[in-house]
Design a protein around this motif. Sequence first.
Motif, mmCIF file in Angstrom:
data_model
loop_
_atom_site.group_PDB
_atom_site.id
_atom_site.type_symbol
_atom_site.label_atom_id
_atom_site.label_comp_id
_atom_site.label_asym_id
_atom_site.label_seq_id
_atom_site.Cartn_x
_atom_site.Cartn_y
_atom_site.Cartn_z
ATOM 1 N N THR A 38 25.658 41.005 32.151
ATOM 2 C CA THR A 38 26.441 41.878 33.033
ATOM 3 C C THR A 38 27.675 41.111 33.491
ATOM 4 O O THR A 38 27.571 39.966 33.922
ATOM 5 N N LEU A 39 28.821 41.770 33.375
ATOM 6 C CA LEU A 39 30.073 41.226 33.892
ATOM 7 C C LEU A 39 30.423 41.998 35.156
ATOM 8 O O LEU A 39 30.480 43.227 35.144
ATOM 9 N N HIS A 40 30.642 41.265 36.257
ATOM 10 C CA HIS A 40 31.022 41.848 37.540
ATOM 11 C C HIS A 40 32.498 41.541 37.768
ATOM 12 O O HIS A 40 32.888 40.375 37.761
ATOM 13 N N VAL A 41 33.288 42.570 37.966
ATOM 14 C CA VAL A 41 34.715 42.389 38.252
ATOM 15 C C VAL A 41 34.954 42.835 39.692
ATOM 16 O O VAL A 41 34.772 44.004 40.031
ATOM 17 N N LEU A 42 35.329 41.886 40.523
ATOM 18 C CA LEU A 42 35.660 42.157 41.921
ATOM 19 C C LEU A 42 37.176 42.233 42.013
ATOM 20 O O LEU A 42 37.874 41.340 41.525
ATOM 21 N N TYR A 43 37.672 43.313 42.602
ATOM 22 C CA TYR A 43 39.125 43.466 42.698
ATOM 23 C C TYR A 43 39.499 44.140 44.011
ATOM 24 O O TYR A 43 38.669 44.758 44.677
ATOM 25 N N VAL A 44 40.767 44.005 44.370
ATOM 26 C CA VAL A 44 41.291 44.536 45.618
ATOM 27 C C VAL A 44 41.280 46.070 45.562
ATOM 28 O O VAL A 44 41.784 46.662 44.615
ATOM 29 N N VAL A 93 34.318 37.930 37.624
ATOM 30 C CA VAL A 93 35.766 37.790 37.565
ATOM 31 C C VAL A 93 36.316 38.360 38.870
ATOM 32 O O VAL A 93 35.840 39.396 39.348
ATOM 33 N N TYR A 94 37.292 37.682 39.426
ATOM 34 C CA TYR A 94 37.946 38.142 40.650
ATOM 35 C C TYR A 94 39.421 38.358 40.331
ATOM 36 O O TYR A 94 40.086 37.462 39.816
ATOM 37 N N VAL A 95 39.923 39.554 40.615
ATOM 38 C CA VAL A 95 41.326 39.857 40.353
ATOM 39 C C VAL A 95 41.967 40.326 41.659
ATOM 40 O O VAL A 95 41.584 41.353 42.208
ATOM 41 N N ASN A 96 42.938 39.546 42.126
ATOM 42 C CA ASN A 96 43.647 39.935 43.348
ATOM 43 C C ASN A 96 45.151 40.024 43.134
ATOM 44 O O ASN A 96 45.883 40.320 44.061
ATOM 45 N N ASP A 97 45.590 39.806 41.898
ATOM 46 C CA ASP A 97 47.009 39.866 41.573
ATOM 47 C C ASP A 97 47.304 41.193 40.871
ATOM 48 O O ASP A 97 46.696 41.504 39.846
ATOM 49 N N GLN A 98 48.232 41.956 41.430
ATOM 50 C CA GLN A 98 48.518 43.284 40.898
ATOM 51 C C GLN A 98 49.029 43.227 39.466
ATOM 52 O O GLN A 98 48.649 44.053 38.638
ATOM 53 N N GLN A 99 49.873 42.268 39.136
ATOM 54 C CA GLN A 99 50.400 42.167 37.771
ATOM 55 C C GLN A 99 49.293 41.822 36.779
ATOM 56 O O GLN A 99 49.257 42.372 35.680
ATOM 57 N N GLU A 100 48.395 40.930 37.162
ATOM 58 C CA GLU A 100 47.280 40.583 36.293
ATOM 59 C C GLU A 100 46.390 41.806 36.076
ATOM 60 O O GLU A 100 45.969 42.103 34.950
ATOM 61 N N PHE A 101 46.104 42.525 37.152
ATOM 62 C CA PHE A 101 45.260 43.711 37.063
ATOM 63 C C PHE A 101 45.913 44.756 36.152
ATOM 64 O O PHE A 101 45.263 45.314 35.268
ATOM 65 N N ALA A 102 47.196 45.020 36.350
ATOM 66 C CA ALA A 102 47.917 46.007 35.544
ATOM 67 C C ALA A 102 47.947 45.601 34.070
ATOM 68 O O ALA A 102 47.866 46.463 33.186
#
Length: 139
Positions: A38-44, A93-102
């Motif tokens: 299982t991959l967990h992606v936590l994001y804003v 995975v933690y994504v808090n950067d809008q450009q990375e997320f996009a």
Amino acid sequence: MEIIQCSGYELEKEKSNTSEDFFNRSEITYIDDGVEKTLHVLYVRYFDEIFTEFTPFQQDPVFSAGENPVYFKEIVALVCLLKNPSLRQRKRVYVNDQQEFAAYFKNVNVEKIADVFQALKQNQSYKLRSPLEFILQPN
């Protein structure tokens, strides 16, 4: 690789001094070489409010699998894994950067994403041959 579940949900505060209510979690469960992962992606959570700026989706739910609505937060982990197959080696995975997320959503074939959810509804799994099938190729 066989995808067996995609889900997403909003985190809720467990204690009054924590910030969980600013985040969403998206999860994908799959079988890779006979091992369930299982991959967990936590994001804003804010990214859910602005996804129309960097995806072709115009509303949430983004599409339906049969009668079941599919929400943006349910597709995030799937898209991340398709765009970056090396994430199979990770659990979180933690994504808090809008450009990375996009960037994860750039050139993703959303019709194929809908096919995955339709297969999950009908067959409880989706056999992924190649992540490249989900990436739109430039003309």
